[in-house]
Design a protein around this motif. Structure first.
Motif, PDB file in Angstrom:
ATOM      1  N   VAL A  41       1.175  11.848 -11.522  1.00 44.40           N
ATOM      2  CA  VAL A  41       0.472  12.234 -10.305  1.00 44.40           C
ATOM      3  C   VAL A  41      -0.231  10.988  -9.768  1.00 44.40           C
ATOM      4  O   VAL A  41      -0.902  10.267 -10.514  1.00 44.40           O
ATOM      5  CB  VAL A  41      -0.546  13.359 -10.570  1.00 44.40           C
ATOM      6  CG1 VAL A  41      -1.298  13.715  -9.297  1.00 44.40           C
ATOM      7  CG2 VAL A  41       0.187  14.593 -11.104  1.00 44.40           C
ATOM      8  N   TYR A  42      -0.078  10.731  -8.467  1.00 44.77           N
ATOM      9  CA  TYR A  42      -0.551   9.483  -7.879  1.00 44.77           C
ATOM     10  C   TYR A  42      -1.662   9.716  -6.863  1.00 44.77           C
ATOM     11  O   TYR A  42      -1.681  10.726  -6.153  1.00 44.77           O
ATOM     12  CB  TYR A  42       0.601   8.762  -7.166  1.00 44.77           C
ATOM     13  CG  TYR A  42       1.736   8.386  -8.082  1.00 44.77           C
ATOM     14  CD1 TYR A  42       1.802   7.125  -8.658  1.00 44.77           C
ATOM     15  CD2 TYR A  42       2.732   9.309  -8.385  1.00 44.77           C
ATOM     16  CE1 TYR A  42       2.836   6.780  -9.515  1.00 44.77           C
ATOM     17  CE2 TYR A  42       3.773   8.977  -9.239  1.00 44.77           C
ATOM     18  CZ  TYR A  42       3.820   7.713  -9.802  1.00 44.77           C
ATOM     19  OH  TYR A  42       4.841   7.387 -10.656  1.00 44.77           O
ATOM     20  N   VAL A  43      -2.554   8.757  -6.815  1.00 42.54           N
ATOM     21  CA  VAL A  43      -3.560   8.690  -5.760  1.00 42.54           C
ATOM     22  C   VAL A  43      -3.093   7.584  -4.818  1.00 42.54           C
ATOM     23  O   VAL A  43      -3.177   6.403  -5.143  1.00 42.54           O
ATOM     24  CB  VAL A  43      -4.955   8.365  -6.317  1.00 42.54           C
ATOM     25  CG1 VAL A  43      -5.958   8.179  -5.175  1.00 42.54           C
ATOM     26  CG2 VAL A  43      -5.422   9.454  -7.270  1.00 42.54           C
ATOM     27  N   PRO A  44      -2.542   7.930  -3.660  1.00 47.93           N
ATOM     28  CA  PRO A  44      -2.025   6.918  -2.747  1.00 47.93           C
ATOM     29  C   PRO A  44      -3.135   6.036  -2.191  1.00 47.93           C
ATOM     30  O   PRO A  44      -4.295   6.445  -2.109  1.00 47.93           O
ATOM     31  CB  PRO A  44      -1.355   7.741  -1.650  1.00 47.93           C
ATOM     32  CG  PRO A  44      -2.038   9.063  -1.691  1.00 47.93           C
ATOM     33  CD  PRO A  44      -2.384   9.296  -3.126  1.00 47.93           C
ATOM     34  N   GLY A  45      -2.744   4.831  -1.763  1.00 54.18           N
ATOM     35  CA  GLY A  45      -3.725   3.893  -1.244  1.00 54.18           C
ATOM     36  C   GLY A  45      -4.187   4.214   0.163  1.00 54.18           C
ATOM     37  O   GLY A  45      -5.216   3.713   0.619  1.00 54.18           O
TER      38      GLY A  45
ATOM     39  N   SER B 171      -3.767   7.431   3.531  1.00 50.33           N
ATOM     40  CA  SER B 171      -3.221   8.710   3.966  1.00 50.33           C
ATOM     41  C   SER B 171      -2.105   8.468   4.966  1.00 50.33           C
ATOM     42  O   SER B 171      -2.012   7.392   5.569  1.00 50.33           O
ATOM     43  CB  SER B 171      -4.319   9.558   4.621  1.00 50.33           C
ATOM     44  OG  SER B 171      -4.710   8.995   5.867  1.00 50.33           O
TER      45      SER B 171
ATOM     46  N   SER C  47       6.453  16.186 -11.147  1.00 49.25           N
ATOM     47  CA  SER C  47       5.016  15.980 -11.386  1.00 49.25           C
ATOM     48  C   SER C  47       4.745  15.387 -12.765  1.00 49.25           C
ATOM     49  O   SER C  47       3.699  15.643 -13.372  1.00 49.25           O
ATOM     50  CB  SER C  47       4.244  17.302 -11.203  1.00 49.25           C
ATOM     51  OG  SER C  47       4.271  17.695  -9.840  1.00 49.25           O
TER      52      SER C  47
ATOM     53  N   LYS D 206       0.847  -1.193   0.000  1.00 47.42           N
ATOM     54  CA  LYS D 206       0.000   0.000   0.000  1.00 47.42           C
ATOM     55  C   LYS D 206       0.884   1.245   0.000  1.00 47.42           C
ATOM     56  O   LYS D 206       1.817   1.362   0.789  1.00 47.42           O
ATOM     57  CB  LYS D 206      -0.900   0.012   1.233  1.00 47.42           C
ATOM     58  CG  LYS D 206      -1.884   1.175   1.281  1.00 47.42           C
ATOM     59  CD  LYS D 206      -2.889   1.002   2.408  1.00 47.42           C
ATOM     60  CE  LYS D 206      -3.877  -0.092   2.079  1.00 47.42           C
ATOM     61  NZ  LYS D 206      -4.955  -0.208   3.098  1.00 47.42           N
ATOM     62  N   THR D 207       0.603   2.158  -0.916  1.00 45.77           N
ATOM     63  CA  THR D 207       1.303   3.446  -0.920  1.00 45.77           C
ATOM     64  C   THR D 207       0.573   4.408   0.017  1.00 45.77           C
ATOM     65  O   THR D 207      -0.622   4.288   0.247  1.00 45.77           O
ATOM     66  CB  THR D 207       1.348   4.050  -2.330  1.00 45.77           C
ATOM     67  OG1 THR D 207       0.012   4.160  -2.840  1.00 45.77           O
ATOM     68  CG2 THR D 207       2.166   3.169  -3.274  1.00 45.77           C
TER      69      THR D 207
ATOM     70  N   THR E 158      -0.417  13.990   1.222  1.00 48.64           N
ATOM     71  CA  THR E 158      -1.426  14.660   0.404  1.00 48.64           C
ATOM     72  C   THR E 158      -2.010  13.677  -0.607  1.00 48.64           C
ATOM     73  O   THR E 158      -1.404  12.660  -0.932  1.00 48.64           O
ATOM     74  CB  THR E 158      -0.818  15.845  -0.358  1.00 48.64           C
ATOM     75  OG1 THR E 158       0.240  15.375  -1.220  1.00 48.64           O
ATOM     76  CG2 THR E 158      -0.250  16.880   0.609  1.00 48.64           C
ATOM     77  N   ASN E 159      -3.179  14.012  -1.098  1.00 46.37           N
ATOM     78  CA  ASN E 159      -3.840  13.184  -2.097  1.00 46.37           C
ATOM     79  C   ASN E 159      -4.571  14.094  -3.080  1.00 46.37           C
ATOM     80  O   ASN E 159      -5.486  14.815  -2.679  1.00 46.37           O
ATOM     81  CB  ASN E 159      -4.842  12.242  -1.420  1.00 46.37           C
ATOM     82  CG  ASN E 159      -5.458  11.245  -2.375  1.00 46.37           C
ATOM     83  OD1 ASN E 159      -5.177  11.252  -3.562  1.00 46.37           O
ATOM     84  ND2 ASN E 159      -6.327  10.391  -1.845  1.00 46.37           N
ATOM     85  N   PRO E 160      -4.117  14.110  -4.363  1.00 44.52           N
ATOM     86  CA  PRO E 160      -3.043  13.296  -4.936  1.00 44.52           C
ATOM     87  C   PRO E 160      -1.670  13.853  -4.582  1.00 44.52           C
ATOM     88  O   PRO E 160      -1.564  14.889  -3.929  1.00 44.52           O
ATOM     89  CB  PRO E 160      -3.312  13.403  -6.438  1.00 44.52           C
ATOM     90  CG  PRO E 160      -3.921  14.765  -6.610  1.00 44.52           C
ATOM     91  CD  PRO E 160      -4.762  14.977  -5.371  1.00 44.52           C
TER      92      PRO E 160
END
Length: 234
Positions: free
Chosen positions: A58-62, A64, A55, A42-43, A47-49
């Motif tokens: 751009v990532y949406v982490p799994g 917070s 840049s 899990k990443t 911040t999200n993303p």
């Protein structure tokens, strides 16, 4: 049946893409057919993303940062990537950076879960500087990207309030041993070295068969600990 090891991969703005994607690739590779998954990856980020280096992606982490912080004892492997030295300097001095240092200090003091048997703090590239700034590399042998050796020494000494006793070596990756709590510290050298270190950890916790299978699937031949960038092999 062997337990699943939970892997948390930290991402922050400007982090080098291969520093974290290399270990993610290794740990998320499916095992041989009919065998259980050894790693659950899990990443996570503040911040999200979150944007990777420049840049470009751009990532949406799994998860917070706060979620991982609250459930830290459930994570068996923590991966800290590096970035350009200027980004590392800015990050360590920031509020997010200080919270990250506190997280690493806490993680280094958590004994391994009994069902897992391992607790590993892994850095890639200049991510070792973040570990050094957290004070967890004092008195240990460590490595980092070859342009950051002096920077690592500086931050480790600053965290110790004097000579940290860190021994910085030119190696592909380094097993720095365990903390008093039993947390193993592993540093990878520059960028792609994170793949080698992750494959070594795969063999350590999952056995030779899993390591060889993963290496074959990735079509990547793991380099030895002493095969640092610029070191010619006989």
């Amino acid at each position: 049946m062997a337990p699943t090891l939970n892997v948390g991969v930290f991402i922050y703005a400007g982090a080098d893409i291969m520093d974290f994607s290399g270990p993610v690739e290794v740990y998320s590779t499916r095992p041989p057919p009919g065998t259980p998954q050894v790693f659950s990856v899990k990443t996570f980020a503040h911040t999200n993303p979150v944007g990777g280096e420049n840049s470009v992606l751009v990532y949406v982490p799994g998860a917070s940062f706060a979620e991982v912080e609250q459930q830290l004892e459930n994570y068996d492997i923590l991966v800290v990537p590096g970035a350009h030295p200027d980004i590392i300097t800015e990050f360590v001095a920031s509020e997010h950076g200080q919270k990250t240092l506190a997280l690493l200090q806490r993680f280094a003091k958590l004994p391994p879960r009994k069902e897992a048997g391992y607790r590993i703090l892994q850095s890639v590239c200049s991510g070792a500087v973040i570990l050094g700034a957290a004070g967890v590399l004092a008195g240990r042998t460590a490595t980092t990207h070859h342009i950051c050796y002096d920077m690592l020494k500086e931050y480790a000494d600053k965290a110790s309030g004097g000579d940290s006793g860190i021994n910085i070596v030119k190696k592909r990756w380094v097993d720095g041993g365990e903390t008093e709590a039993g947390v193993r510290i592993v540093n990878a050298g520059g960028v792609s070295s994170g793949i080698d270190a992750s494959l070594w950890i795969t063999e350590l916790v999952g056995g030779k068969e899993l390591f060889q299978f993963t290496e074959e699937i990735l079509e990547f031949e793991r380099r030895g600990e002493g095969q640092a960038w610029g070191v010619k092999q006989a």
